[in-house]
Structure formats: structure tokens, C-alpha cells
Design a protein around this motif. Structure first.
Motif, PDB file in Angstrom:
ATOM      1  N   UNK A 148      -4.516  58.471   2.350  1.00 35.10           N
ATOM      2  CA  UNK A 148      -3.418  57.513   2.421  1.00 35.10           C
ATOM      3  C   UNK A 148      -2.234  58.038   1.617  1.00 35.10           C
ATOM      4  N   UNK A 149      -1.129  57.361   1.736  1.00 37.63           N
ATOM      5  CA  UNK A 149       0.063  57.709   0.970  1.00 37.63           C
ATOM      6  C   UNK A 149       0.371  56.585  -0.008  1.00 37.63           C
ATOM      7  N   UNK A 150       0.380  56.910  -1.282  1.00 39.38           N
ATOM      8  CA  UNK A 150       0.783  55.960  -2.306  1.00 39.38           C
ATOM      9  C   UNK A 150       2.236  56.233  -2.677  1.00 39.38           C
ATOM     10  N   UNK A 151       2.771  55.469  -3.626  1.00 39.70           N
ATOM     11  CA  UNK A 151       4.188  55.615  -3.937  1.00 39.70           C
ATOM     12  C   UNK A 151       4.483  55.434  -5.421  1.00 39.70           C
ATOM     13  N   UNK A 152       5.322  56.297  -5.936  1.00 39.16           N
ATOM     14  CA  UNK A 152       6.020  56.049  -7.188  1.00 39.16           C
ATOM     15  C   UNK A 152       7.276  55.249  -6.856  1.00 39.16           C
ATOM     16  N   UNK A 153       7.641  54.321  -7.720  1.00 41.70           N
ATOM     17  CA  UNK A 153       8.828  53.495  -7.504  1.00 41.70           C
ATOM     18  C   UNK A 153       9.857  53.876  -8.561  1.00 41.70           C
ATOM     19  N   UNK A 154      11.033  54.349  -8.112  1.00 42.47           N
ATOM     20  CA  UNK A 154      12.015  54.936  -9.027  1.00 42.47           C
ATOM     21  C   UNK A 154      13.392  54.324  -8.803  1.00 42.47           C
ATOM     22  N   UNK A 155      13.954  53.796  -9.868  1.00 38.97           N
ATOM     23  CA  UNK A 155      15.328  53.304  -9.859  1.00 38.97           C
ATOM     24  C   UNK A 155      16.158  54.070 -10.873  1.00 38.97           C
ATOM     25  N   UNK A 156      17.471  53.914 -10.784  1.00 35.33           N
ATOM     26  CA  UNK A 156      18.321  54.657 -11.722  1.00 35.33           C
ATOM     27  C   UNK A 156      19.626  53.926 -11.970  1.00 35.33           C
ATOM     28  N   UNK A 157      20.268  54.311 -13.051  1.00 28.73           N
ATOM     29  CA  UNK A 157      21.666  53.984 -13.340  1.00 28.73           C
ATOM     30  C   UNK A 157      22.387  55.317 -13.490  1.00 28.73           C
ATOM     31  N   UNK A 158      23.268  55.641 -12.579  1.00 31.27           N
ATOM     32  CA  UNK A 158      23.955  56.933 -12.610  1.00 31.27           C
ATOM     33  C   UNK A 158      24.908  56.994 -13.798  1.00 31.27           C
ATOM     34  N   UNK A 159      24.845  58.083 -14.532  1.00 33.42           N
ATOM     35  CA  UNK A 159      25.668  58.238 -15.718  1.00 33.42           C
ATOM     36  C   UNK A 159      27.151  58.289 -15.406  1.00 33.42           C
ATOM     37  N   UNK A 160      27.948  57.745 -16.322  1.00 32.43           N
ATOM     38  CA  UNK A 160      29.394  57.672 -16.107  1.00 32.43           C
ATOM     39  C   UNK A 160      30.098  59.007 -16.348  1.00 32.43           C
ATOM     40  N   UNK A 161      29.531  59.871 -17.188  1.00 34.91           N
ATOM     41  CA  UNK A 161      30.186  61.143 -17.499  1.00 34.91           C
ATOM     42  C   UNK A 161      29.301  62.346 -17.224  1.00 34.91           C
ATOM     43  N   UNK A 162      27.992  62.198 -17.400  1.00 33.81           N
ATOM     44  CA  UNK A 162      27.069  63.327 -17.258  1.00 33.81           C
ATOM     45  C   UNK A 162      25.929  62.939 -16.312  1.00 33.81           C
ATOM     46  N   UNK A 163      26.223  62.730 -15.060  1.00 36.22           N
ATOM     47  CA  UNK A 163      25.220  62.177 -14.142  1.00 36.22           C
ATOM     48  C   UNK A 163      24.044  63.099 -13.882  1.00 36.22           C
ATOM     49  N   UNK A 164      24.182  64.397 -14.121  1.00 36.32           N
ATOM     50  CA  UNK A 164      23.090  65.326 -13.865  1.00 36.32           C
ATOM     51  C   UNK A 164      22.164  65.521 -15.060  1.00 36.32           C
ATOM     52  N   UNK A 165      22.455  64.844 -16.154  1.00 37.12           N
ATOM     53  CA  UNK A 165      21.569  64.830 -17.307  1.00 37.12           C
ATOM     54  C   UNK A 165      20.862  63.475 -17.333  1.00 37.12           C
ATOM     55  N   UNK A 166      19.545  63.483 -17.531  1.00 40.09           N
ATOM     56  CA  UNK A 166      18.788  62.244 -17.379  1.00 40.09           C
ATOM     57  C   UNK A 166      17.984  61.900 -18.624  1.00 40.09           C
ATOM     58  N   UNK A 167      17.847  60.599 -18.841  1.00 44.29           N
ATOM     59  CA  UNK A 167      16.898  60.034 -19.799  1.00 44.29           C
ATOM     60  C   UNK A 167      15.977  59.139 -18.979  1.00 44.29           C
ATOM     61  N   UNK A 168      14.691  59.344 -19.074  1.00 48.09           N
ATOM     62  CA  UNK A 168      13.783  58.606 -18.198  1.00 48.09           C
ATOM     63  C   UNK A 168      12.901  57.638 -18.977  1.00 48.09           C
ATOM     64  N   UNK A 169      12.649  56.503 -18.346  1.00 49.69           N
ATOM     65  CA  UNK A 169      11.660  55.531 -18.805  1.00 49.69           C
ATOM     66  C   UNK A 169      10.534  55.505 -17.780  1.00 49.69           C
ATOM     67  N   UNK A 170       9.331  55.162 -18.247  1.00 49.32           N
ATOM     68  CA  UNK A 170       8.215  55.117 -17.313  1.00 49.32           C
ATOM     69  C   UNK A 170       7.126  54.159 -17.746  1.00 49.32           C
ATOM     70  N   UNK A 171       6.325  53.767 -16.770  1.00 51.58           N
ATOM     71  CA  UNK A 171       5.122  52.968 -16.960  1.00 51.58           C
ATOM     72  C   UNK A 171       4.343  53.041 -15.657  1.00 51.58           C
ATOM     73  N   UNK A 172       3.114  52.570 -15.635  1.00 51.66           N
ATOM     74  CA  UNK A 172       2.341  52.679 -14.395  1.00 51.66           C
ATOM     75  C   UNK A 172       2.105  51.303 -13.783  1.00 51.66           C
ATOM     76  N   UNK A 173       2.220  51.253 -12.439  1.00 48.88           N
ATOM     77  CA  UNK A 173       2.049  49.957 -11.763  1.00 48.88           C
ATOM     78  C   UNK A 173       0.607  49.691 -11.372  1.00 48.88           C
ATOM     79  N   UNK A 174      -0.245  50.707 -11.344  1.00 46.39           N
ATOM     80  CA  UNK A 174      -1.621  50.504 -10.887  1.00 46.39           C
ATOM     81  C   UNK A 174      -2.496  49.918 -11.986  1.00 46.39           C
ATOM     82  N   UNK A 175      -3.565  49.243 -11.565  1.00 50.98           N
ATOM     83  CA  UNK A 175      -4.634  48.812 -12.464  1.00 50.98           C
ATOM     84  C   UNK A 175      -5.956  49.215 -11.810  1.00 50.98           C
TER      85      UNK A 175
END
Length: 559
Positions: free
Chosen positions: A296-323
């Protein structure tokens, strides 16, 4: 201190959020919203949020809805909210397990004597009279001049490992004491490493001898998977995992050793020395089982806020949705393992952090928010992302992961997991002080939590990380102090971890969980609005990889 590649930046202590560009002030972290998100995700209709079924469909749809409501943009593949993760699900069907030793055959009870599963893409397990070889802790660490294998041939055999590291039980004065971090587990102590090492050496199966202190949890947690497991689809030419993996009860293993002429305690002492050599248990193992196999195919769910000055540099937050989905009934007849604290509450904190960022001035660097699939089955979703990144690891500033928050009230401290790894520790200490809190080093380093959550998939690619996890040690509670924190921790890990009683309650006191969300918001804000690149400590195993990619960060983006 923070390693700098770009134009001069403020020191950590002086770094602050960029001045607001509008009069708009960020929203506050809401305990009520966090509680409601956790309630929904852990409700019965989500069926314990296992992958590949109705529970996944509802979880992914709800998370997308919450991301949109928080003000995020799609951050997944092809302009969407998700990343596809091709997976398999396996579940052994009433396996028959026998051992033959000294001419006598014995049937082992599953899951009471042994717990077994497979992550191989197969519909049947057939192992006939495979020799069992004890390999001590199963560590091959050239940098520590340690080799438990001594050239033993494991092809087609069953490798049996002790849990944790060679120095976990070492007394002061033993040569090995402190060589692997003492009671703090290294990656060599993780069963994932042991299974992988067995596969590298051609073993057909791998068993870890269970020990509650060394594993960090009891047999109830071991068998909670009910013979089910998951894996990502292996690419062409990839090394296959062992056909069978799992755990064996230590009293049963001690019997096998005794029948082979060895004393368990003496063998463990020997395994704590460089002189240890693998032991032929003079025992064979046979396993016959059909495997329920599903692609089967499962999914990661990813959202973002594009940076105002340095959009190609990222800070990421994470957690897991599965139990842990649906399993055998507990004493109260409950079969759904809802994962309310682990990790519905962590996702709720992440969503609230996202909402707060989206409601205020746009950060200069891009913020990512990832809800990973299949963490409980081996960090599979985050590992797949790390192998198929949508945003370059080299220009990811840091990752901040929420995994299992506590609901026992406000706290005086924050627990640091993986002390001595990166500059982010100093940043966390500064922001904790601004909250009126102090840092406590994890109280249970033997549990190896630094290697057991989704941040580790990114750490292995060189991204500096912080993990917020309430399982790491007892908090200093504002009401009741460390003793109250220890009571909550012991109760949760003994009774509810991966069990049906990890359930939402209207009686939760989320003041402490809000503190953690505010802390990670502040840290992320410092990173997203600054020009610093946190670095690994000089003796961290992840430093070299990050250094190798330094040139890709050297110029930075032009604001």
C-alpha cells in the motif's frame, strides 16, 4: 558556539525575533485547541491510526484540515500536502516455533516465550533447523576497537544478541565501563542496529534477549505489535532485511545457555570484554508461518510557511501521526491503541506552533511542519523522507521534534535528550530560562531515546536536532516536584505506553505541554529569523557529515 557561514550575526544570547512588519501579534498557544486535536486523533473512529486503512485516511484528511486552518501552505509533493511512502504490511499467522537441543525438541509459545515478526516482502516464513549463535552484544565498532563477531559465519543462522551496549551493566573499574557511554545507549545498543548487522552478515534471523532495564520497557510493550510490522518497499538491489526478527525471554535463553554448558551471568560478563567470542548454542530453531502481506501507499503530511527573505533555507518541525492500531484486548476489553499522548498530543503542539507563526510576522526562513507516518514501526516515514528529501538537508537549519508530551500539569524544567550533541542545547537552555525553567539531563539515557524518534532520520543526514519527549525522565512538576513527575512517568511507561490506556481525557492538565510548545516556538523563531547555522559538537558522530556540506551553506541566500 553556533558555527557561522554567512554575514556576521548576533551572538546567541542577543539573537531575537525580527521586528514585526505589521501591527499583527502572534496568537497564543491554546491548551483547549491542543486538547481537541488530540481528542479527535485518538478517538475510536480513527482506529488507533495504523497505516494503510481507514484510520490513515481519516488522520491524513484531518491533519490537512488542521494545517489549512492554521494558515499553512502545502509543502508536499507536486504542490500538494503529502509525500507518498510505498510500504508493505506483514503479520505472522499463528507461527509454529520449535527448538531442538540435545536431541530433544520443544515448542515455543508465541508471544510468551518469543515475539516474532518480519519486514521482508514475503508471504511465508520457512526456517528449518537453523543453528543459533550467540554474538554477545553484536557490536562491530572499529573506532572503539570492539568486534563481537570475530569472523563468525552467520550465513543461514540465527543471531542472538544481548540488548543495549557492552558497558550497560559494567561495574566501575571494568575496562569497558564508559566506552559506549555508560548507561546512555548508543546506536549500537538499539535493536534496529542489531537486526541490520545480522542482515549484513547473512543471518536468516535475529533475536534480542529481552531485559526490561536494558530495553527500557517490559515484555508487554515488546508483544504489543501482535506479530505485525511494516517496511518501506525496498528498491532494486537493496540489501534485504533478515527473514525473521524479534525477541526472546531471558529466562528461556538462560536455559539454552545452560544446556549448552554455559552460565548466563558468566557469559554476560565475558560479553563485556573485547576477548568475547561467539558461542554456538548447540541449538537449532525452526519456524513455519504464513504471512499476511499487503502492499500500500502511506503518506507523510507536510505543510510550510515560505520564508520572507530566505525561502530556500528551512527550519523543520516534526511529529508522527501513526499509533499502534488495533490489537489484542486488554484487561478491560479495549482493542484500540489510540496513541493520545504518543503522539496525537505532540502533533497538536506542532499545529499550535504553526498557527502561532502563521498569525504573526512571516519568518525570514521557511518553516516546515511534517506529520510522519510509521514512526512506531521503525521511523519509516521520516526515514523515507530523509532518503527522498523534498527540501535539501544541507540547507535545513535544524529539526525540532515533538514525540509524546505529558498531561500532568506545569513543570519547572525541560528535559534534554542526547546531551553533548549540538549547539541547539545552549539555545534550548536560554529559551527555557526565559520561561523561568531550567534544563535537566534525561533521567533514563539507557532507553536510547535520541535514536528512537523521527528526528534521528534527519540527524543521520547531518541536520542538527532537538527532541521533546516526556519519556526521557521525570519532570520537576510545579505541583509535587520530581517525585510527582516520576509517578506520572512510571505509570505511563508501565501501563499505557503503546497500550489502550494511552487515551484522551477531559481531565488532562496541558499546562506543561503548552510550555513545551512555547519553548519550541521560541527556538524555531530564533533560528528562522537569524542567520546562524547550528553545528554538531566536535565529538558528535554527526559532525563530519554536516561539515562536508558546509560549502552549500557558506554563501547563504541574499535577503
Amino acid at each position: 558556539m553556533i558555527h557561522r557561514f554567512a554575514a556576521p550575526a548576533l551572538a546567541l544570547g542577543a539573537l531575537a525575533l525580527a521586528p514585526p512588519t505589521t501591527a499583527q501579534a502572534p496568537s497564543t498557544i491554546s491548551a483547549d485547541r491542543m486538547s481537541e486535536i488530540a481528542r479527535v486523533l485518538s478517538s475510536d473512529e480513527y482506529q488507533g491510526r495504523s497505516m494503510g486503512g481507514e484510520g490513515e485516511e481519516k488522520s491524513v484528511a484531518y491533519l490537512i484540515q488542521q494545517y489549512q486552518a492554521a494558515g499553512l501552505e502545502p509543502g508536499g509533493e507536486n504542490g500538494g500536502w503529502t509525500q507518498a511512502v510505498p510500504m508493505i504490511r506483514t503479520q505472522l499467522q499463528s507461527p509454529k516455533v520449535t527448538v531442538r537441543q540435545a536431541g530433544a525438541e520443544r515448542t515455543l509459545a508465541v508471544p510468551d516465550d518469543v515475539y516474532l515478526n518480519t519486514v521482508r516482502d514475503t508471504d511465508r516464513i520457512g526456517i528449518a533447523n537453523a543453528p543459533m549463535v550467540f554474538v554477545g552484544y553484536g557490536v562491530n565498532a572499529p573506532e572503539r576497537k570492539w568486534d563481537d563477531f570475530k569472523g563468525v559465519d552467520l550465513k543461514g543462522k540465527i543471531a542472538v544478541f544481548l540488548v543495549n551496549d557492552p558497558d550497560f551493566e559494567a561495574a566501575a573499574g571494568e575496562p569497558v565501563a564508559g566506552l559506549f557511554g555508560g548507561t546512555a545507549m548508543t546506536f549500537y545498543g538499539r535493536w534496529v542496529y542489531k537486526y541490520e548487522e545480522a542482515a549484513r552478515r547473512g543471518a536468516i534471523a535475529a533475536l534480542v534477549v529481552h531485559d526490561t532495564p536494558g530495553a527500557g520497557y517490559g515484555w508487554t510493550v515488546v508483544k504489543s505489535g501482535a506479530g505485525e510490522n511494516f517496511n518501506v518497499v525496498m528498491g532494486p538491489g537493496a540489501r534485504q532485511p533478515v527473514l525473521l526478527q524479534g525477541w526472546i525471554q531471558s529466562p528461556l535463553f538462560a536455559e539454552m545457555l545452560r544446556a549448552a554448558g554455559h552460565d548466563f551471568d558468566a557469559v554476560k560478563r565475558q560479553a563485556r570484554t573485547r576477548a568475547f567470542r561467539p558461542i554456538d548454542l548447540k541449538t537449532t530453531l525452526s519456524v513455519n508461518s504464513a504471512v499476511e502481506l499487503k502492499h500500500f501507499t502511506s503518506r507523510n503530511v507536510i505543510g510550510k510557511l515560505t520564508g520572507s527573505r530566505y525561502p530556500n533555507e528551512t527550519v523543520s518541525y516534526g511529529g508522527h501521526w501513526d499509533a499502534y492500531g488495533i490489537g489484542p484486548a486488554d484487561a478491560q476489553g479495549r482493542t484500540i491503541r489510540p496513541g493520545a499522548a504518543d503522539d496525537a498530543l505532540g502533533l497538536a503542539a506542532m499545529i499550535e506552533v504553526a498557527r502561532k507563526f502563521a498569525s504573526g510576522p512571516r519568518p525570514q526562513r521557511t518553516l516546515l511542519f511534517a506529520a510522519w507516518t510509521a514512526e512506531e514501526r521503525g521511523l519509516l516515514g521520516s526515514e523515507y523522507y530523509a532518503s527522498h528529501p523534498l527540501y535539501p538537508h544541507e540547507t535545513m537549519v535544524a529539526n525540532l521534534t515533538f514525540d509524546t508530551l505529558q498531561w500532568n500539569g506545569p513543570v519547572r524544567d525541560v528535559v534534554l535528550i542526547g546531551k553533548g550533541q549540538s549547539d541547539l542545547e545552549e539555545l534550548m537552555a536560554e529559551e527555557a530560562r526565559r520561561q523561568g525553567r531550567y534544563v535537566t539531563v534525561e533521567g533514563h539515557p539507557e532507553r536510547g531515546l535520541f535514536y528512537r524518534a523521527d528526528h534521528f532520520s534527519l540527524a543521520k543526514r547531518g541536520v542538527p536536532v532537538l527532541l521533546n519527549m516526556a519519556l526521557a525522565g521525570a519532570y520537576d512538576m510545579q505541583n509535587g516536584g520530581r517525585e510527582a513527575g516520576e509517578r506520572w512517568l512510571n505509570s505511563f511507561t508501565t501501563n499505557c505506553y503503546h497500550q489502550a490506556c494511552d487515551a484522551w481525557s477531559a481531565d488532562w492538565n496541558l499546562a506543561g505541554a503548552v510550555q513545551e510548545a512555547e519553548l519550541f516556538y521560541a527556538i524555531g523563531g530564533r533560528l528562522a529569523n537569524g542567520r546562524d547555522w547550528p553545528q554538531w559538537k566536535p565529538d558528535s558522530e554527526f559532525r563530519k557529515l554536516r561539515d562536508e556540506s558546509a560549502a552549500k551553506r557558506a554563501g547563504g541566500e541574499r535577503g
